[in-house]
Design an enzyme around this catalytic site. Structure first.
Site, PDB file in Angstrom:
ATOM      1  N   ARG A 269      -8.659  -0.816   4.338  1.00 52.15           N
ATOM      2  CA  ARG A 269      -7.922   0.254   3.769  1.00 52.15           C
ATOM      3  C   ARG A 269      -6.585  -0.102   3.499  1.00 52.15           C
ATOM      4  O   ARG A 269      -5.773   0.363   2.563  1.00 52.15           O
ATOM      5  CB  ARG A 269      -7.534   1.352   4.877  1.00 52.15           C
ATOM      6  CG  ARG A 269      -9.022   2.355   4.971  1.00 52.15           C
ATOM      7  CD  ARG A 269      -8.566   3.386   6.007  1.00 52.15           C
ATOM      8  NE  ARG A 269      -7.532   4.269   5.409  1.00 52.15           N
ATOM      9  CZ  ARG A 269      -7.307   5.588   5.767  1.00 52.15           C
ATOM     10  NH1 ARG A 269      -7.736   5.923   6.904  1.00 52.15           N
ATOM     11  NH2 ARG A 269      -6.506   6.292   5.212  1.00 52.15           N
TER      12      ARG A 269
ATOM     13  N   ASP B 159       4.702   0.389  11.927  1.00 53.43           N
ATOM     14  CA  ASP B 159       3.264  -0.085  11.327  1.00 53.43           C
ATOM     15  C   ASP B 159       3.261  -1.550  11.528  1.00 53.43           C
ATOM     16  O   ASP B 159       2.249  -2.096  11.890  1.00 53.43           O
ATOM     17  CB  ASP B 159       3.449   0.090   9.658  1.00 53.43           C
ATOM     18  CG  ASP B 159       3.284   1.387   9.154  1.00 53.43           C
ATOM     19  OD1 ASP B 159       3.544   1.540   8.197  1.00 53.43           O
ATOM     20  OD2 ASP B 159       2.850   2.178  10.182  1.00 53.43           O
TER      21      ASP B 159
ATOM     22  N   ARG C 194       0.463  14.291  13.017  1.00 50.74           N
ATOM     23  CA  ARG C 194       0.859  14.217  11.546  1.00 50.74           C
ATOM     24  C   ARG C 194       0.931  15.350  11.006  1.00 50.74           C
ATOM     25  O   ARG C 194       0.132  15.762   9.689  1.00 50.74           O
ATOM     26  CB  ARG C 194       0.068  13.014  10.896  1.00 50.74           C
ATOM     27  CG  ARG C 194       0.107  11.547  11.787  1.00 50.74           C
ATOM     28  CD  ARG C 194      -0.361  10.575  11.123  1.00 50.74           C
ATOM     29  NE  ARG C 194       0.184  10.103   9.984  1.00 50.74           N
ATOM     30  CZ  ARG C 194      -0.116   9.242   9.107  1.00 50.74           C
ATOM     31  NH1 ARG C 194      -1.401   8.632   9.504  1.00 50.74           N
ATOM     32  NH2 ARG C 194       0.500   8.637   8.143  1.00 50.74           N
TER      33      ARG C 194
ATOM     34  N   LYS D 277       0.713  -1.102   0.208  1.00 52.80           N
ATOM     35  CA  LYS D 277      -0.078   0.044   0.167  1.00 52.80           C
ATOM     36  C   LYS D 277       0.911   1.367   0.089  1.00 52.80           C
ATOM     37  O   LYS D 277       0.778   2.223  -0.639  1.00 52.80           O
ATOM     38  CB  LYS D 277      -0.944  -0.020   1.407  1.00 52.80           C
ATOM     39  CG  LYS D 277      -1.636   1.199   1.631  1.00 52.80           C
ATOM     40  CD  LYS D 277      -2.503   1.295   2.853  1.00 52.80           C
ATOM     41  CE  LYS D 277      -1.677   1.450   3.897  1.00 52.80           C
ATOM     42  NZ  LYS D 277      -1.424   3.178   4.245  1.00 52.80           N
ATOM     43  N   ASN D 278       2.004   1.160   0.864  1.00 52.40           N
ATOM     44  CA  ASN D 278       2.630   2.407   0.922  1.00 52.40           C
ATOM     45  C   ASN D 278       3.764   2.721  -0.094  1.00 52.40           C
ATOM     46  O   ASN D 278       4.527   3.687   0.291  1.00 52.40           O
ATOM     47  CB  ASN D 278       3.212   2.499   2.465  1.00 52.40           C
ATOM     48  CG  ASN D 278       2.264   2.540   3.490  1.00 52.40           C
ATOM     49  OD1 ASN D 278       1.127   2.942   3.063  1.00 52.40           O
ATOM     50  ND2 ASN D 278       2.758   2.433   4.634  1.00 52.40           N
TER      51      ASN D 278
ATOM     52  N   CYS E  24      -4.745  12.151  12.739  1.00 53.73           N
ATOM     53  CA  CYS E  24      -5.590  11.069  12.490  1.00 53.73           C
ATOM     54  C   CYS E  24      -5.437  10.297  13.792  1.00 53.73           C
ATOM     55  O   CYS E  24      -5.188  10.647  14.758  1.00 53.73           O
ATOM     56  CB  CYS E  24      -4.799  10.344  11.299  1.00 53.73           C
ATOM     57  SG  CYS E  24      -3.500   9.390  11.758  1.00 53.73           S
TER      58      CYS E  24
HETATM   59  C1  EPZ Z   1       4.088   6.885   6.506  1.00 51.44           C
HETATM   60  O1  EPZ Z   1       3.523   7.913   6.747  1.00 51.44           O
HETATM   61  C2  EPZ Z   1       3.196   5.710   6.184  1.00 51.44           C
HETATM   62  N1  EPZ Z   1       2.195   6.150   5.435  1.00 51.44           N
HETATM   63  C3  EPZ Z   1       2.862   5.257   7.699  1.00 51.44           C
HETATM   64  O2  EPZ Z   1       1.961   4.273   7.498  1.00 51.44           O
HETATM   65  C4  EPZ Z   1       3.928   4.928   8.218  1.00 51.44           C
HETATM   66  O3  EPZ Z   1       3.638   4.830   9.741  1.00 51.44           O
HETATM   67  C5  EPZ Z   1       5.029   6.205   8.433  1.00 51.44           C
HETATM   68  O4  EPZ Z   1       5.282   6.567   7.244  1.00 51.44           O
HETATM   69  C6  EPZ Z   1       6.447   5.707   9.091  1.00 51.44           C
HETATM   70  O5  EPZ Z   1       6.756   4.711   8.414  1.00 51.44           O
HETATM   71  C7  EPZ Z   1       2.426   6.133   3.892  1.00 51.44           C
HETATM   72  O6  EPZ Z   1       3.391   5.584   3.392  1.00 51.44           O
HETATM   73  C8  EPZ Z   1       1.257   6.107   3.047  1.00 51.44           C
HETATM   74  P1  EPZ Z   1       6.372  10.382   8.526  1.00 51.44           P
HETATM   75  P2  EPZ Z   1       4.052   9.309   7.061  1.00 51.44           P
HETATM   76  O7  EPZ Z   1       6.233  11.554   7.779  1.00 51.44           O
HETATM   77  O8  EPZ Z   1       4.770   9.631   5.927  1.00 51.44           O
HETATM   78  C9  EPZ Z   1       6.361  13.466  12.015  1.00 51.44           C
HETATM   79  C10 EPZ Z   1       0.136   2.642   7.684  1.00 51.44           C
HETATM   80  O9  EPZ Z   1      -0.268   2.311   8.624  1.00 51.44           O
HETATM   81  N2  EPZ Z   1       6.332  14.691  10.750  1.00 51.44           N
HETATM   82  O10 EPZ Z   1       7.575   9.377   8.166  1.00 51.44           O
HETATM   83  O11 EPZ Z   1       3.002  10.199   7.386  1.00 51.44           O
HETATM   84  C11 EPZ Z   1       5.002  12.917  11.882  1.00 51.44           C
HETATM   85  O12 EPZ Z   1       4.359  13.421  12.928  1.00 51.44           O
HETATM   86  C12 EPZ Z   1       0.623   4.149   7.613  1.00 51.44           C
HETATM   87  O13 EPZ Z   1       0.238   2.082   6.666  1.00 51.44           O
HETATM   88  C13 EPZ Z   1       6.435  15.955  11.005  1.00 51.44           C
HETATM   89  O14 EPZ Z   1       6.471  16.338  12.119  1.00 51.44           O
HETATM   90  O15 EPZ Z   1       4.958   9.228   8.209  1.00 51.44           O
HETATM   91  C14 EPZ Z   1       5.569  11.539  12.541  1.00 51.44           C
HETATM   92  O16 EPZ Z   1       5.817  11.647  13.814  1.00 51.44           O
HETATM   93  C15 EPZ Z   1       0.537   4.735   9.155  1.00 51.44           C
HETATM   94  N3  EPZ Z   1       6.218  16.801  10.115  1.00 51.44           N
HETATM   95  C16 EPZ Z   1       6.987  11.388  12.204  1.00 51.44           C
HETATM   96  O17 EPZ Z   1       7.648  12.488  11.584  1.00 51.44           O
HETATM   97  C17 EPZ Z   1       6.155  16.279   8.664  1.00 51.44           C
HETATM   98  O18 EPZ Z   1       5.926  17.488   8.090  1.00 51.44           O
HETATM   99  C18 EPZ Z   1       7.131  10.336  10.911  1.00 51.44           C
HETATM  100  O19 EPZ Z   1       6.145  10.512  10.068  1.00 51.44           O
HETATM  101  C19 EPZ Z   1       6.010  15.012   8.529  1.00 51.44           C
HETATM  102  C20 EPZ Z   1       6.338  14.019   9.611  1.00 51.44           C
END
Ligand code: EPZ
Length: 420
Positions: A401, A309, A124, A25-26, A119
């Protein structure tokens, strides 16, 4: 399939058999967004049939692309883009739609999106995404919760990410591939899905180096052309099905898996006493018939650390294995909502901020649960396979999802599971 459907499981069956792992998915979501950057048709194979992928295809259609799905093959014709606004309803339905902003700014030099709310697992924010777009020459105005992004000329830039954010790394790559000049992403995320996205973009004519390392360098090109591409296997779905096999003390063979990307998880199962053997590049066999023991400490981290995840599904497994496991969730601030649902089955879990202490127990007993989010819902399926009696998981839409045909896959290895 409606969001409100429920999954009912009669626990206690030992799972035995083979499961073919779905496409990731990701990886599919950023690659569907990346198709926007191409002038000609894109054909994606192994694209999982998921409600999140349906949402992504609806966004592409709204933007003027012609999208078609036949089984796991999706074709996108992005030759004409008729809009640059990501529909607010779809942003709400799937917050990772933010990934379309990088592609729209890259292709059309404009994008309008509503701020993706937090969410179920955390706030996020997307501040890293926006800061990078601004550094590349994009004007972003915020009006009543809508962001208007616009630029006359998108220029390469040196971006230093405060956290190795997966989405920010992907979004910057999507904006940079058609920008003028070179973009460097320092402290880039190293997840396997980023390597898959880079492979797809390179096949379309992009110039990218370093994907999978902490420094990704993109040299902008004039145009990208569509290609045929097969999405990588889903390492989290693989981890989930292995947890299903392990909690029932059964044997699972996974085919079409990507073993390398699942390594951080497979090593924990071995530590717990499971026998894990890999065959070739894409098959892994796991036998959990021996007495399992708790893995003591699980600290989630960016790749190649233990994937956040997989934390919920491993927590479900650990709740039914003798011993104490301490979880430390370093990525998201609110990713233990499944703990209180698992407690309804009798799981002994104490949560204190980012730490959760799980005391394994011999028995769990079926109950009525409500899925809290995608991976939390999957954790409830894992625990329900072990619990005596019937476990009913409401809001099954969360689970659909991210898991293609989860009921058929688990039925195929002996689970007593149905959707109501
Ligand atoms: C991706 O989400 C995945 N989703 C998530 O999978 C996964 O848990 C996550 O990466 C971490 O591996 C998809 O790929 C669609 P991040 P993403 O940006 O990109 C902070 C699932 O269950 N952050 O790496 O949103 C954020 O708050 C989903 O399949 C900021 O502060 O994750 C978090 O604490 C859930 N500012 C951390 O970074 C920003 O601009 C990691 O988030 C962006 C992120």
């Amino acid at each position: 399939m409606s969001f409100k459907q429920a999954i009912c499981i009669r626990g206690g069956k030992q799972l035995e058999g083979e499961i073919t792992v779905q496409g990731a998915k990701n990886s599919a979501l950023p690659i569907l967004a990346a198709a926007l950057l191409c002038k000609t048709q894109v054909t994606l194979y192994n694209c999982p049939r998921l409600t999140d992928c349906d949402a992504a295809m609806r966004i592409l259609t709204t933007l003027g692309c012609n999208c078609r799905r036949e089984g796991n093959c999706v074709t996108i014709n992005p030759s004409v883009i008729t809009g640059t606004a990501i529909p607010a309803a779809l942003m709400r339905e799937m917050r990772s739609s933010v990934i379309f902003s990088g592609a729209l700014i890259g292709r059309e030099k404009a994008c309008r999106l509503s701020l993706p709310g937090g969410c179920e697992i955390g706030a996020r924010p997307i501040d890293f995404h926006l800061a990078a777009f601004r550094k590349m020459g994009t004007e972003i105005t915020d009006e009543h919760g809508y962001l208007d992004c616009r630029t006359n000329k998108l220029c390469g830039a040196v971006i230093r990410l405060p956290l190795a954010s997966v989405g920010a790394t992907e979004n910057i790559m999507l904006a940079a591939v058609l920008a003028d000049g070179v973009t460097e992403i320092h402290n880039a995320a190293r997840e396997p899905e980023i390597v898959d996205l880079a492979r797809f973009l390179t096949k379309c004519g992009a110039k990218i180096s370093g994907a999978g390392s902490g420094l990704v360098v993109i040299e902008g090109v004039k145009e990208l052309y569509g290609c045929d591409y097969s999405i990588m296997p889903d390492r989290i779905a693989a981890a989930t099905y292995l947890c299903c096999g392990a909690i029932t003390r059964g044997e699972i063979m996974l085919s079409k898996a990507d073993i390398r990307s699942a390594e951080p998880f497979l090593s924990v199962l071995e530590q717990m006493g499971c026998s894990v053997y890999s065959f070739g590049e894409d098959s892994v066999y796991m036998n959990a018939r021996k007495k399992l023991k708790a893995p003591s400490v699980i600290r989630t981290a960016v790749h190649p650390g233990f994937p956040t995840d997989a934390q919920p599904v491993l927590m479900a497994l650990c709740s039914a294995v003798q011993g104490t496991t301490i979880f430390v969730e370093t990525i998201f601030e609110n990713r233990y909502r499944h703990a209180c649902e698992l407690a309804r089955l009798g799981a002994k879990i104490n949560v204190e901020g980012r730490v959760a202490v799980v005391e394994g127990t011999e028995r769990l007993s079926g109950a009525e649960l409500m899925a809290t989010d995608l991976r939390g819902g999957a954790a409830m399926v894992v625990a329900g396979l072990f619990a005596d009696g019937t476990t009913k998981i409401g809001n099954a839409g969360y689970i659909y999802r991210g898991y293609e045909d989860i009921e058929a896959h688990l039925k195929g290895v002996g689970a007593d599971i149905k959707t109501v």
